[in-house]
Design a protein around this motif. Structure first.
Motif, short mmCIF file in Angstrom:
data_model
loop_
_atom_site.label_atom_id
_atom_site.label_comp_id
_atom_site.label_asym_id
_atom_site.label_seq_id
_atom_site.Cartn_x
_atom_site.Cartn_y
_atom_site.Cartn_z
N GLU A 133 3.36 4.60 -23.51
CA GLU A 133 2.84 3.83 -22.38
C GLU A 133 3.62 2.52 -22.33
O GLU A 133 3.28 1.56 -22.99
N GLY A 134 4.68 2.43 -21.57
CA GLY A 134 5.46 1.20 -21.52
C GLY A 134 6.81 1.41 -20.89
O GLY A 134 7.04 2.38 -20.17
N LEU A 135 7.72 0.52 -21.20
CA LEU A 135 9.05 0.55 -20.63
C LEU A 135 9.95 1.51 -21.40
O LEU A 135 9.82 1.68 -22.61
N VAL A 136 10.90 2.10 -20.70
CA VAL A 136 11.99 2.84 -21.34
C VAL A 136 13.22 1.93 -21.27
O VAL A 136 13.74 1.66 -20.19
N ILE A 137 13.66 1.47 -22.41
CA ILE A 137 14.70 0.44 -22.49
C ILE A 137 15.95 1.02 -23.12
O ILE A 137 15.89 1.66 -24.19
N GLY A 138 17.08 0.82 -22.47
CA GLY A 138 18.36 1.22 -23.04
C GLY A 138 18.97 0.06 -23.80
O GLY A 138 18.89 -1.10 -23.37
N ILE A 139 19.59 0.35 -24.92
CA ILE A 139 20.25 -0.67 -25.73
C ILE A 139 21.66 -0.21 -26.06
O ILE A 139 21.86 0.92 -26.53
N ASP A 140 22.63 -1.07 -25.80
CA ASP A 140 24.00 -0.83 -26.24
C ASP A 140 24.02 -1.03 -27.75
O ASP A 140 24.03 -2.17 -28.25
N ALA A 141 24.01 0.07 -28.50
CA ALA A 141 23.94 0.02 -29.95
C ALA A 141 25.29 0.27 -30.61
O ALA A 141 25.36 0.60 -31.79
N SER A 142 26.37 0.09 -29.87
CA SER A 142 27.70 0.39 -30.41
C SER A 142 28.05 -0.48 -31.61
O SER A 142 28.84 -0.08 -32.46
N LEU A 143 27.46 -1.69 -31.69
CA LEU A 143 27.79 -2.59 -32.79
C LEU A 143 27.06 -2.26 -34.08
O LEU A 143 27.24 -2.94 -35.09
N LEU A 144 26.25 -1.20 -34.06
CA LEU A 144 25.63 -0.75 -35.32
C LEU A 144 26.66 -0.10 -36.23
O LEU A 144 26.41 0.05 -37.43
N ALA A 145 27.79 0.30 -35.70
CA ALA A 145 28.84 0.91 -36.51
C ALA A 145 29.77 -0.16 -37.07
O ALA A 145 29.79 -1.29 -36.61
N GLY A 146 30.54 0.24 -38.06
CA GLY A 146 31.56 -0.65 -38.61
C GLY A 146 31.04 -1.53 -39.74
O GLY A 146 29.93 -1.39 -40.22
N ARG A 147 31.89 -2.47 -40.16
CA ARG A 147 31.55 -3.37 -41.25
C ARG A 147 30.43 -4.32 -40.85
O ARG A 147 30.25 -4.64 -39.69
#
Length: 385
Positions: free
Chosen positions: A21-35
């Motif tokens: 029950e709420g918003l469906v939010i998209g997040i650019d999670a590309s920065l979860l990768a890498g060092r």
């Protein structure tokens, strides 16, 4: 239509999102990768804290490649891998298309919002140091930031940043940010605490014997490390200190940093940093400008006395729990270094104040402020539900 979706949403997994029950939010999670860097730390902790709030929103985390080793609470998160031929194409074309196809209520990204995006956007801009000190950046990076960040801020419904200092600087230098920029201060990263056996860990892993002081930062002009090394060498000579200065951070593009009492440890993963902080007699952070300055909180949480500059938001973050010195005053830095390393009582006082200060910063607070921005944007978004 799934409950909580925006009109036109399609393709979402009912098992993941239908009960929300709420918003469906998209997040650019590309920065979860890498060092591990400050950017990655921000997104890892923010996403985990948002999902832990359990306030009814659901999240689609968009990445161009699978993310290994990242988990968060609840059943309201879906990791969506959307491949692309390169990162620029991904952020400009592929991500906007995926967000629109999935019908998310808003998309939260960092710095860059594609002109092709047809979804309400929130962007995080950590700072505008590229406008404050353009000489700190390589020409190509400076040009890209000048072209993309002000335009993205103009497109954004709201702009998040990490301190009141940064908020004021963004609104002063980018007129379109005025009235829509919100400070969401960061929390102390997980896992940073006093390590009792730090001396033996640091000796075994890095061959670094006590006593030593520590500095953390990528080798770039903004971090002001050559000045720190000169001031450190002056303090060692004047006070007869037995200390080494351990430098931690990626190589970057700044000038070579060398000195007879300097040990360059290079890049160190996050899990090794608490022992380095805990074993150090002091932490020095002479940056010319910071939008926040997470290493200050990391050091404080590990019981390490802090001497930092007055660059950007550092006084705001440090409060009265650190010795704050002008970033431009090499002599004052040499004096502060000598006095802190030569005085166990002063170090103990700073360490106690720092530990208390670090407890004041919470990722839950960051997430709650961020979620409030999401709610505010959704109220007047043309695609709200």
């Amino acid at each position: 239509m799934l409950r909580g979706q925006c009109p036109g949403a399609s393709g979402l997994r009912a098992s993941t999102l239908a009960r929300v029950e709420g918003l469906v939010i998209g997040i650019d999670a590309s920065l979860l990768a890498g060092r591990f860097t400050g950017d990655r730390t921000y997104w890892r902790h923010l996403i985990r804290a948002l999902t832990a709030l359990r306030i009814g929103h659901s999240y689609i985390l968009y990445t161009p490649e699978p993310i290994v080793g990242f988990e968060c609470a609840g059943d309201t998160v879906e990791m969506r891998v959307v491949p692309a031929r390169n990162r620029r194409w991904w952020s400009m074309v592929v991500l906007p298309a995926a967000a629109r196809r999935d019908g998310v209520c808003l998309l939260h990204s960092q710095y860059t919002i594609s002109p092709l995006l047809r979804v309400t956007a929130v962007t995080t801009v950590h700072d505008v140091s590229f406008l404050i000190g353009p000489e700190w950046f390589r020409p190509r990076d400076r040009l890209l930031l000048r072209l993309s960040v002000p335009a993205s801020i103009h497109r954004a419904a709201k702009v998040l940043t990490v301190s009141e200092t940064s908020r004021a600087d963004i609104e002063r230098l980018i007129p379109s940010a005025r009235g829509k920029t919100v400070a969401t201060p960061l929390g102390t990263p997980d896992g940073f605490r006093r390590i009792a056996e730090a001396s033996s860990i640091v000796q075994q892993r890095f061959g670094l014997s006590q006593p030593y002081a520590l500095a953390v930062g990528t080798r770039q002009p903004r971090k002001n490390l050559p000045m720190l090394v000169r001031a450190f060498e002056q303090a060692v000579a004047k006070h007869g200190l037995p200390h080494k200065l351990a430098l931690v951070g990626k190589s970057g593009w700044g000038p070579l940093v060398e000195g007879p009492h300097v040990r360059d440890l290079g890049y160190v993963p996050d899990e090794a940093l608490p022992a380095l902080y805990s074993g150090a007699d002091a932490f020095f952070f002479p940056s010319l400008y910071e939008g926040f300055g997470l290493p200050v909180l990391e050091a404080m949480a590990c019981g390490c006395p802090v001497v930092c500059s007055d660059g950007g938001a550092l006084p705001e973050v440090a409060g009265d729990a650190a010795w704050v010195v002008s970033a431009a005053d090499e002599g004052a830095w040499a004096d502060a270094i000598g006095r802190v390393l030569d005085s166990p009582d002063l170090r103990e006082e700073l360490a106690a104040k720092g530990a208390e200060r670090a407890r004041m910063f919470s990722w839950r607070d960051t997430a709650e402020r961020t979620a409030e921005v999401y709610r505010e944007v959704a109220k007047w978004s043309p695609r709200n539900f």
